[in-house]
Design an enzyme around this catalytic site. Structure first.
Site, PDB file in Angstrom:
ATOM      1  N   LYS A  14     -30.323  14.608  -8.413  1.00  0.00           N
ATOM      2  CA  LYS A  14     -28.853  14.075  -9.146  1.00  0.00           C
ATOM      3  C   LYS A  14     -28.060  14.932  -7.669  1.00  0.00           C
ATOM      4  CE  LYS A  14     -27.202  13.508 -12.402  1.00  0.00           C
ATOM      5  NZ  LYS A  14     -26.723  11.854 -12.975  1.00  0.00           N
ATOM      6  N   THR A  70     -23.294  16.088 -12.933  1.00  0.00           N
ATOM      7  CA  THR A  70     -23.718  17.252 -13.056  1.00  0.00           C
ATOM      8  C   THR A  70     -23.498  18.205 -13.419  1.00  0.00           C
ATOM      9  OG1 THR A  70     -25.397  18.726 -14.575  1.00  0.00           O
ATOM     10  CG2 THR A  70     -26.696  16.967 -12.654  1.00  0.00           C
ATOM     11  N   ASP A  71     -22.786  19.571 -13.797  1.00  0.00           N
ATOM     12  CA  ASP A  71     -22.578  20.872 -12.801  1.00  0.00           C
ATOM     13  C   ASP A  71     -24.766  21.542 -12.936  1.00  0.00           C
ATOM     14  OD1 ASP A  71     -23.926  20.982 -16.107  1.00  0.00           O
ATOM     15  OD2 ASP A  71     -22.720  22.965 -16.259  1.00  0.00           O
ATOM     16  N   GLU A  72     -25.082  20.919 -13.054  1.00  0.00           N
ATOM     17  CA  GLU A  72     -26.070  21.829 -12.514  1.00  0.00           C
ATOM     18  C   GLU A  72     -26.023  21.662 -10.824  1.00  0.00           C
ATOM     19  OE1 GLU A  72     -29.792  21.161 -14.687  1.00  0.00           O
ATOM     20  OE2 GLU A  72     -28.817  20.742 -16.578  1.00  0.00           O
ATOM     21  N   TYR A  93     -34.880  17.688 -11.019  1.00  0.00           N
ATOM     22  CA  TYR A  93     -33.632  16.898 -12.184  1.00  0.00           C
ATOM     23  C   TYR A  93     -32.450  17.577 -11.319  1.00  0.00           C
ATOM     24  CZ  TYR A  93     -29.525  16.234 -14.663  1.00  0.00           C
ATOM     25  OH  TYR A  93     -28.211  16.237 -15.868  1.00  0.00           O
TER      26      TYR A  93
HETATM   27  P1  NAD Z   1     -29.702   9.914 -21.700  1.00  0.00           P
HETATM   28  O1  NAD Z   1     -31.030  10.392 -21.382  1.00  0.00           O
HETATM   29  O2  NAD Z   1     -29.592  10.137 -22.951  1.00  0.00           O
HETATM   30  O3  NAD Z   1     -29.776   8.558 -21.355  1.00  0.00           O
HETATM   31  C1  NAD Z   1     -30.011   7.964 -19.841  1.00  0.00           C
HETATM   32  C2  NAD Z   1     -29.799   6.428 -20.255  1.00  0.00           C
HETATM   33  O4  NAD Z   1     -29.821   6.308 -18.866  1.00  0.00           O
HETATM   34  C3  NAD Z   1     -30.357   5.375 -21.219  1.00  0.00           C
HETATM   35  O5  NAD Z   1     -30.174   4.705 -21.924  1.00  0.00           O
HETATM   36  C4  NAD Z   1     -32.058   5.545 -20.126  1.00  0.00           C
HETATM   37  O6  NAD Z   1     -32.497   4.957 -21.015  1.00  0.00           O
HETATM   38  C5  NAD Z   1     -31.205   4.800 -19.112  1.00  0.00           C
HETATM   39  N1  NAD Z   1     -31.658   4.808 -18.001  1.00  0.00           N
HETATM   40  C6  NAD Z   1     -32.629   5.638 -17.542  1.00  0.00           C
HETATM   41  N2  NAD Z   1     -33.289   5.556 -16.080  1.00  0.00           N
HETATM   42  C7  NAD Z   1     -32.810   3.956 -15.731  1.00  0.00           C
HETATM   43  C8  NAD Z   1     -33.419   3.377 -14.800  1.00  0.00           C
HETATM   44  N3  NAD Z   1     -33.977   3.772 -13.796  1.00  0.00           N
HETATM   45  N4  NAD Z   1     -32.769   2.429 -15.013  1.00  0.00           N
HETATM   46  C9  NAD Z   1     -31.346   2.257 -15.941  1.00  0.00           C
HETATM   47  N5  NAD Z   1     -31.162   2.698 -16.635  1.00  0.00           N
HETATM   48  C10 NAD Z   1     -31.840   3.903 -16.968  1.00  0.00           C
HETATM   49  O7  NAD Z   1     -28.458  10.585 -20.665  1.00  0.00           O
HETATM   50  P2  NAD Z   1     -26.985  11.389 -21.295  1.00  0.00           P
HETATM   51  O8  NAD Z   1     -27.796  12.857 -21.419  1.00  0.00           O
HETATM   52  O9  NAD Z   1     -26.921  10.230 -21.950  1.00  0.00           O
HETATM   53  O10 NAD Z   1     -26.863  11.514 -19.278  1.00  0.00           O
HETATM   54  C11 NAD Z   1     -26.090  10.689 -19.241  1.00  0.00           C
HETATM   55  C12 NAD Z   1     -25.697  10.529 -17.812  1.00  0.00           C
HETATM   56  O11 NAD Z   1     -24.482  12.346 -17.444  1.00  0.00           O
HETATM   57  C13 NAD Z   1     -26.774  11.352 -15.947  1.00  0.00           C
HETATM   58  O12 NAD Z   1     -26.601  11.150 -14.952  1.00  0.00           O
HETATM   59  C14 NAD Z   1     -26.854  12.894 -16.540  1.00  0.00           C
HETATM   60  O13 NAD Z   1     -27.101  13.289 -15.842  1.00  0.00           O
HETATM   61  C15 NAD Z   1     -25.115  13.083 -16.697  1.00  0.00           C
HETATM   62  N6  NAD Z   1     -24.854  14.482 -17.700  1.00  0.00           N
HETATM   63  C16 NAD Z   1     -25.103  14.629 -18.585  1.00  0.00           C
HETATM   64  C17 NAD Z   1     -24.641  15.405 -19.326  1.00  0.00           C
HETATM   65  C18 NAD Z   1     -25.464  16.232 -20.869  1.00  0.00           C
HETATM   66  O14 NAD Z   1     -25.357  17.336 -20.869  1.00  0.00           O
HETATM   67  N7  NAD Z   1     -26.331  15.561 -21.675  1.00  0.00           N
HETATM   68  C19 NAD Z   1     -23.580  16.704 -19.173  1.00  0.00           C
HETATM   69  C20 NAD Z   1     -23.413  16.323 -17.277  1.00  0.00           C
HETATM   70  C21 NAD Z   1     -24.274  14.708 -16.719  1.00  0.00           C
HETATM   71  O1  DAU Z   2     -25.249  20.980 -17.859  1.00  0.00           O
HETATM   72  C1  DAU Z   2     -25.729  19.612 -17.933  1.00  0.00           C
HETATM   73  C2  DAU Z   2     -26.660  18.969 -17.952  1.00  0.00           C
HETATM   74  O2  DAU Z   2     -26.871  19.933 -19.668  1.00  0.00           O
HETATM   75  C3  DAU Z   2     -27.213  18.184 -18.345  1.00  0.00           C
HETATM   76  O3  DAU Z   2     -27.239  17.730 -16.282  1.00  0.00           O
HETATM   77  C4  DAU Z   2     -28.472  17.185 -18.728  1.00  0.00           C
HETATM   78  O4  DAU Z   2     -29.401  16.311 -18.459  1.00  0.00           O
HETATM   79  C5  DAU Z   2     -28.896  18.444 -19.498  1.00  0.00           C
HETATM   80  O5  DAU Z   2     -29.683  18.167 -20.016  1.00  0.00           O
HETATM   81  C6  DAU Z   2     -28.086  19.694 -19.990  1.00  0.00           C
HETATM   82  O6  DAU Z   2     -29.380  20.426 -19.474  1.00  0.00           O
HETATM   83  P1  DAU Z   2     -29.868  21.612 -19.586  1.00  0.00           P
HETATM   84  O7  DAU Z   2     -31.219  21.851 -19.192  1.00  0.00           O
HETATM   85  O8  DAU Z   2     -28.820  22.811 -19.645  1.00  0.00           O
HETATM   86  O9  DAU Z   2     -30.252  21.720 -21.676  1.00  0.00           O
HETATM   87  P2  DAU Z   2     -31.275  22.058 -22.631  1.00  0.00           P
HETATM   88  O10 DAU Z   2     -30.360  21.210 -23.438  1.00  0.00           O
HETATM   89  O11 DAU Z   2     -32.432  21.307 -21.686  1.00  0.00           O
HETATM   90  O12 DAU Z   2     -31.078  23.361 -22.487  1.00  0.00           O
HETATM   91  C7  DAU Z   2     -29.847  23.952 -23.033  1.00  0.00           C
HETATM   92  C8  DAU Z   2     -30.233  25.557 -22.903  1.00  0.00           C
HETATM   93  O13 DAU Z   2     -31.128  25.933 -23.987  1.00  0.00           O
HETATM   94  C9  DAU Z   2     -30.840  25.959 -21.918  1.00  0.00           C
HETATM   95  O14 DAU Z   2     -30.500  27.476 -21.366  1.00  0.00           O
HETATM   96  C10 DAU Z   2     -32.561  26.009 -22.236  1.00  0.00           C
HETATM   97  C11 DAU Z   2     -32.459  26.830 -23.194  1.00  0.00           C
HETATM   98  N1  DAU Z   2     -33.413  25.623 -24.571  1.00  0.00           N
HETATM   99  C12 DAU Z   2     -33.987  24.566 -24.456  1.00  0.00           C
HETATM  100  C13 DAU Z   2     -34.845  23.693 -25.163  1.00  0.00           C
HETATM  101  C14 DAU Z   2     -35.315  22.564 -25.486  1.00  0.00           C
HETATM  102  C15 DAU Z   2     -34.926  26.473 -25.477  1.00  0.00           C
HETATM  103  O15 DAU Z   2     -34.045  27.962 -25.525  1.00  0.00           O
HETATM  104  N2  DAU Z   2     -34.832  26.089 -25.808  1.00  0.00           N
HETATM  105  C16 DAU Z   2     -35.217  24.724 -26.055  1.00  0.00           C
HETATM  106  O16 DAU Z   2     -36.981  24.272 -26.572  1.00  0.00           O
END
Ligand code: NAD
Ligand code: DAU
Length: 334
Positions: free
Chosen positions: A145, A117-119, A141
Site C-alpha cells: 500500500k 491506510t494508516d498502516e 499488505y
Molecule cells: P474489502 O476487502 O472489503 O474490499 C476490497 C474490494 O476490492 C473488493 O470488492 C474486491 O473484490 C476488490 N478488489 C480486490 N482486488 C482487486 C483488483 N485487482 N481489481 C479490482 N478490484 C479488486 O476492503 P475494504 O476494507 O473495503 O478496503 C477498501 C480500501 O480501503 C482498501 O484500499 C484498503 O487498503 C483501504 N482501507 C481499509 C481500511 C479498513 O479498516 N478496512 C482502513 C483504511 C484504508
Molecule cells: O488500520 C487500517 C487497517 O485496518 C486497514 O488498512 C486494513 O485493511 C484492515 O484490515 C485493518 O488492519 P488490522 O490488521 O488492524 O485489522 P484486523 O481486523 O485484521 O485486526 C485488528 C486487530 O485485531 C489487530 O491488532 C489484530 C487483532 N486480531 C485480529 C483478528 C482477525 C485479533 O486479535 N484476532 C483476530 O482474529
C-alpha cells in the site's frame, strides 16, 4: 459527477457509493474483480454499472474510464494475515493495478483519489501520525500500500496528474468481511464460538465508522488540494481486548469465550492518526466507537442472509487454516 469507483463492491467502497448516490446523485461505474471480499450484494438497491475486472487489466480500465470525471481507487487485498501467508495478489493489485489506473488517468487528465491506510506509517507508541510522518510499513499488505502511495505521488510530481491520497484508520460497520476483528468476533460470539485474541490483546486501534470514512473521502475529493495527502482517523482508540469484551456484552456472552492465540508475526502495537488537515476542509467524525459498535452488532444480527453464505463457504477453510480450528456453521444462536 461521473465517478469510477474501483473496488466499489467491497466494504468501504460500497458504503462510499451508497453515500454519494444518496447525497450527491452521482453517476457511478464500479470496476471490481469480485474477489472473495467483493460482493454484488453490497451494491443491492444502488444504480451502478458494474464491470467485473481487475484494475491490473489495461483494456478493462480504459473502457471503464470513458467519460469519467474522477477515479476513486478502493481496489485492494485488505487482510494483513492473508498478506503474511500469500503476498502475491497484494503485489499485483497494489503495485501493478495502481500503475495501470494511473497511466489511464494520465492519458485522460482525470482527478484521481487513492484510498490508503494508516498502516503505511507503521506502529506508534505515543502521539499520532501526521501526513508528514515517515513511511515505515511492517507487513506485505502495508508495504505494498505504501508503494502504491509513492507511485501516486510520483504521477503528481512528474506528470502533474491531479492526485489525492486519503489514509484511513481501522474501519468497522455493516458489510465488513468477517475475517476482520470486529465482524469475526461478532459472528463467533453469536454462534458461541471461541474468540481468538492475538498475543496479549493490548494492541490499540483507532476505530472509524465506515460512513465517517466515506464522508471524509468525499470531502477530500471535493476540496482537497491536488498532490496532497489527507489522514482520516476515527474519534476513539481502544485495545483489542476491550473491543472483544464489549462485543461479548452486546451479544449476551461471557469472557470464557476468549481464547488467547499465537500473535500475528510483525504485529503493529498501536495506530493513531492525526486528522487536523481534513478537519480544516470541514470534515468531522460523527460516530463514537461505542455507538457505532452497538449499531454494527445490530446490523449483523439483522442481516443473516448477508453473512450466512460466507460462513458456510470457502471462509470455513480459510478459518481452519488461519486458526487451526473449525467454526460452527448454520444459523446464529440468539
Ligand atoms: P474489502 O476487502 O472489503 O474490499 C476490497 C474490494 O476490492 C473488493 O470488492 C474486491 O473484490 C476488490 N478488489 C480486490 N482486488 C482487486 C483488483 N485487482 N481489481 C479490482 N478490484 C479488486 O476492503 P475494504 O476494507 O473495503 O478496503 C477498501 C480500501 O480501503 C482498501 O484500499 C484498503 O487498503 C483501504 N482501507 C481499509 C481500511 C479498513 O479498516 N478496512 C482502513 C483504511 C484504508
Ligand atoms: O488500520 C487500517 C487497517 O485496518 C486497514 O488498512 C486494513 O485493511 C484492515 O484490515 C485493518 O488492519 P488490522 O490488521 O488492524 O485489522 P484486523 O481486523 O485484521 O485486526 C485488528 C486487530 O485485531 C489487530 O491488532 C489484530 C487483532 N486480531 C485480529 C483478528 C482477525 C485479533 O486479535 N484476532 C483476530 O482474529
Amino acid at each position: 459527477m461521473r465517478l469510477l469507483v474501483c473496488g466499489g463492491a467491497g466494504f468501504i467502497g460500497s458504503a462510499f457509493v451508497r453515500l454519494r448516490q444518496a447525497d450527491h446523485g452521482d453517476e457511478v461505474v464500479v470496476l471490481d474483480k469480485l474477489t472473495y471480499a467483493g460482493r454484488r450484494e453490497n451494491l443491492e438497491g444502488l444504480d451502478v454499472r458494474l464491470i467485473e475486472a481487475g484494475i491490473e487489466d489495461p483494456h478493462a480500465v480504459a473502457s471503464a474510464m470513458e467519460g469519467i470525471d474522477a477515479v476513486v481507487n478502493f481496489a485492494a487485498e485488505t487482510h494483513v494475515d492473508r498478506s503474511i501467508t500469500a503476498p502475491d495478489a497484494f503485489v499485483t493489485t497494489h503495485a501493478v493495478g495502481t500503475w495501470v489506473l494511473l497511466e489511464e488517468a494520465r492519458r485522460r487528465g482525470v482527478r484521481y483519489v487513492q484510498i490508503s491506510t494508516d498502516e503505511v506509517y507503521g506502529s506508534i507508541e505515543d502521539g499520532s501520525f501526521t501526513e508528514s510522518s515517515p513511511l515505515q510499513p511492517s507487513s506485505p499488505y502495508s508495504a505494498t500500500k505504501a508503494g502504491a502511495d509513492l507511485l501516486v505521488a510520483s504521477y503528481h510530481h512528474t506528470y502533474a496528474l491531479p492526485t489525492l491520497i486519503c489514509r484511513g484508520s481501522n474501519n468497522y460497520g455493516p458489510r465488513q468481511y468477517p475475517e476482520k476483528l470486529i465482524p469475526l468476533m461478532i459472528l463467533n460470539a453469536l454462534h458461541g464460538d471461541r474468540l481468538p485474541v492475538y498475543g496479549d490483546g493490548m494492541q490499540v486501534r483507532n476505530w472509524l465508522y465506515v460512513d465517517d470514512f466515506a464522508r471524509g473521502i468525499g470531502t477530500v475529493l471535493a476540496h482537497g488540494t491536488p498532490g496532497e495527502t489527507y489522514n482520516v482517523g476515527g474519534p476513539d482508540e481502544c485495545p483489542n481486548l476491550e473491543v472483544v469484551q464489549r462485543i461479548i456484552q452486546l451479544t449476551g456472552n461471557d469472557d470464557s469465550l476468549i481464547e488467547y492465540v499465537t500473535d500475528r508475526p510483525g504485529h503493529d502495537r498501536r495506530y493513531s492518526l492525526g486528522s487536523e488537515k481534513v478537519r480544516a476542509l470541514g470534515w468531522e467524525a460523527q460516530v463514537r466507537f461505542l455507538d457505532g459498535l452497538q449499531q454494527t452488532v445490530r446490523w449483523y444480527r439483522d442481516h443473516r442472509a448477508w453473512w450466512e453464505p460466507i460462513r458456510s463457504g470457502d471462509y470455513r477453510e480459510y478459518y481452519r487454516r488461519q486458526y487451526g480450528t473449525q467454526i460452527k456453521g448454520g444459523r446464529a444462536l440468539s
